[in-house]
Design a protein around this motif. Structure first.
Motif, mmCIF file in Angstrom:
data_model
loop_
_atom_site.group_PDB
_atom_site.id
_atom_site.type_symbol
_atom_site.label_atom_id
_atom_site.label_comp_id
_atom_site.label_asym_id
_atom_site.label_seq_id
_atom_site.Cartn_x
_atom_site.Cartn_y
_atom_site.Cartn_z
ATOM 1 N N ARG A 89 1.221 -16.489 -30.768
ATOM 2 C CA ARG A 89 -0.011 -17.161 -31.185
ATOM 3 C C ARG A 89 -0.831 -17.576 -29.978
ATOM 4 O O ARG A 89 -2.065 -17.419 -29.957
ATOM 5 N N GLU A 90 -0.145 -18.111 -28.953
ATOM 6 C CA GLU A 90 -0.847 -18.512 -27.737
ATOM 7 C C GLU A 90 -1.520 -17.320 -27.070
ATOM 8 O O GLU A 90 -2.651 -17.413 -26.592
ATOM 9 N N LEU A 91 -0.815 -16.206 -27.011
ATOM 10 C CA LEU A 91 -1.410 -15.013 -26.410
ATOM 11 C C LEU A 91 -2.576 -14.506 -27.259
ATOM 12 O O LEU A 91 -3.610 -14.083 -26.725
ATOM 13 N N ASN A 92 -2.420 -14.549 -28.576
ATOM 14 C CA ASN A 92 -3.507 -14.107 -29.454
ATOM 15 C C ASN A 92 -4.741 -14.989 -29.318
ATOM 16 O O ASN A 92 -5.877 -14.519 -29.497
ATOM 17 N N ASP A 93 -4.527 -16.255 -28.983
ATOM 18 C CA ASP A 93 -5.667 -17.158 -28.805
ATOM 19 C C ASP A 93 -6.535 -16.775 -27.614
ATOM 20 O O ASP A 93 -7.660 -17.260 -27.475
ATOM 21 N N ARG A 94 -6.037 -15.921 -26.755
ATOM 22 C CA ARG A 94 -6.824 -15.493 -25.594
ATOM 23 C C ARG A 94 -7.846 -14.433 -25.975
ATOM 24 O O ARG A 94 -8.679 -14.058 -25.157
ATOM 25 N N GLY A 95 -7.757 -13.908 -27.208
ATOM 26 C CA GLY A 95 -8.736 -12.931 -27.657
ATOM 27 C C GLY A 95 -8.159 -11.547 -27.813
ATOM 28 O O GLY A 95 -7.056 -11.245 -27.349
ATOM 29 N N SER A 96 -8.926 -10.664 -28.459
ATOM 30 C CA SER A 96 -8.444 -9.305 -28.746
ATOM 31 C C SER A 96 -8.679 -8.350 -27.580
ATOM 32 O O SER A 96 -8.202 -7.214 -27.613
ATOM 33 N N HIS A 97 -9.438 -8.777 -26.561
ATOM 34 C CA HIS A 97 -9.690 -7.979 -25.366
ATOM 35 C C HIS A 97 -9.518 -8.872 -24.139
ATOM 36 O O HIS A 97 -9.401 -10.097 -24.248
ATOM 37 N N LEU A 142 -0.443 -11.174 -15.739
ATOM 38 C CA LEU A 142 0.193 -9.855 -15.814
ATOM 39 C C LEU A 142 0.229 -9.323 -17.239
ATOM 40 O O LEU A 142 -0.084 -8.146 -17.481
ATOM 41 N N VAL A 143 0.577 -10.179 -18.201
ATOM 42 C CA VAL A 143 0.658 -9.694 -19.570
ATOM 43 C C VAL A 143 -0.722 -9.335 -20.106
ATOM 44 O O VAL A 143 -0.858 -8.473 -20.985
ATOM 45 N N SER A 144 -1.769 -9.959 -19.587
ATOM 46 C CA SER A 144 -3.124 -9.648 -20.041
ATOM 47 C C SER A 144 -3.641 -8.352 -19.433
ATOM 48 O O SER A 144 -4.352 -7.590 -20.092
ATOM 49 N N ILE A 145 -3.293 -8.100 -18.178
ATOM 50 C CA ILE A 145 -3.683 -6.821 -17.548
ATOM 51 C C ILE A 145 -2.932 -5.667 -18.192
ATOM 52 O O ILE A 145 -3.474 -4.568 -18.350
#
Length: 378
Positions: A239-247, A189-192
């Motif tokens: 940091r964990e969320l940023n590790d998923r990438g900028s897109h 959800l946070v990524s969408i």
């Protein structure tokens, strides 16, 4: 496309087993503990989750102030913006808690949009609509430089399809442990990022709802939001969320995200068990003190709040013990006259803190810090 479910390592399964054991122990402890102070613990944990999750988004209200707002107190020294955000989130969390045992429950886009309206309805505008998918781009900016987009969410025309895929996944049962699925739901959800605002809190709330629906613990004991709101943990969270990438890049291994969440579950279970134990010891100490001083046992509720939270308000004590206004006022007046409590402020804004005769043993127990172990470093 959603993120694929990662395979759990031997260490992951060991940690998950420990979490299950701790949560089962906690469930038994809650059921067998005195109702008065477990009820107080439930309220504290709800308030702590609200305060922590809002603090991640920049709305700073202390847990004790959130508790007062939840009790209906109007004379709480917080800004109007923080008051609105706190009460909106608390109302949504209260509704989520009621859904934990609904028999014909199912996830839907309508449910998620309704929860979003509860959270963001007071901010609804044409540019930032509440309760409906965003119609334009949305970015998560770098906290060190707001001109830099740390994350760019999927294009708006893709949101409806991705959310339908997420809802379908939420309603499926694939045999994965509920805590792991809840962590994945948060990440999906946070990524969408389907709304113009409020995506972080909605994602954390969805995780809380899924854990509560698991049924092992009451909803108040199920959230890891207070853990995520601790400053060091918040940094690790980003940091964990940023590790998923900028897109949006769902075709990747998210094992690190699962380990992060298992650590959160583990340490939050330790924290709640520690507070439950400490709360019980404080209660026992205060019962002994009240008996030795000839105080009515009901006053222990007020003294317990002072020891654990630092203060108590008349309305909170009155509601907790189901007293009349006159009874509550008389009890607090007598405790003040005896030096057990001391008032701060006047009239409706007044609250009470520990006076010179307040039993020091109870305060010492309440303030004794507890150690936390890291499950992957043990």
């Amino acid at each position: 496309m959603l993120f694929p479910m990662p395979d759990l390592t031997t260490d992951d399964r060991r940690v998950l087993d420990q979490i299950d054991q701790m949560r089962e122990t906690l469930r038994h402890a809650v059921r067998t503990s005195a109702a008065k102070w477990t009820d107080g613990l439930r309220k504290f944990l709800t308030a702590d989750a609200v305060a922590a999750s809002n603090s991640i988004e920049g709305f700073k209200v202390s847990t004790v102030d959130v508790e007062d707002l939840m009790e209906g107190e109007t004379e709480v020294d917080v800004s109007e913006e923080n008051r609105e955000e706190t009460l909106a989130y608390q109302r949504m969390m209260t509704y989520i808690q009621t859904l934990h045992d609904v028999e014909d429950f199912s996830y839907s886009k309508g449910l998620l949009n309704s929860l979003h309206w509860m959270l963001q309805g007071h901010r609804h505008s044409i540019r930032r609509p509440a309760g409906q998918w965003r119609k334009g781009p949305v970015y998560v900016t770098d906290p060190r430089d707001p001109s830099i987009a740390a994350y760019t969410a999927p294009d708006a025309p893709l949101v409806a399809g991705l959310m339908q895929e997420l809802v379908d996944w939420l309603n499926e049962s694939d045999g994965t442990h509920a805590l792991v699925r809840a962590a994945m739901a948060h990440l999906h959800l946070v990524s969408i990022h389907p709304w113009a605002d409020g995506n972080g809190r909605m994602s954390r709330s969805l995780q809380t709802l899924m854990i509560a629906r698991e049924g092992v613990l009451a909803p108040e004991f199920s959230s890891i939001e207070s853990w995520l709101g601790r400053p060091g943990n918040t940094w690790e969270y980003y940091r964990e969320l940023n590790d998923r990438g900028s897109h949006y890049q769902p075709d990747q291994d998210v094992s690190g995200w699962i380990r992060f969440n298992l650590t959160a579950y583990h340490q939050q279970a330790q924290t709640v068990q520690g507070r439950l134990t400490r709360s019980g010891h404080v209660w026992t100490s205060l019962v002994g003190y009240a008996d030795s001083q000839g105080l009515d046992e009901r006053t222990v509720t007020a003294l317990h709040d002072v020891a654990m939270a630092g203060r108590v308000r008349r309305s909170r004590y009155q509601h907790a013990e189901d007293l009349s206004l006159q009874q509550a006022q008389r009890d607090l007046r007598d405790l003040t006259a005896g030096g057990v409590l001391q008032p701060v402020g006047r009239t409706r804004a007044r609250y009470y803190t520990a006076g010179p005769q307040f039993p020091q043993d109870a305060i010492d127990i309440a303030r004794t810090p507890m150690p936390l172990t890291h499950p992957y470093r043990t």
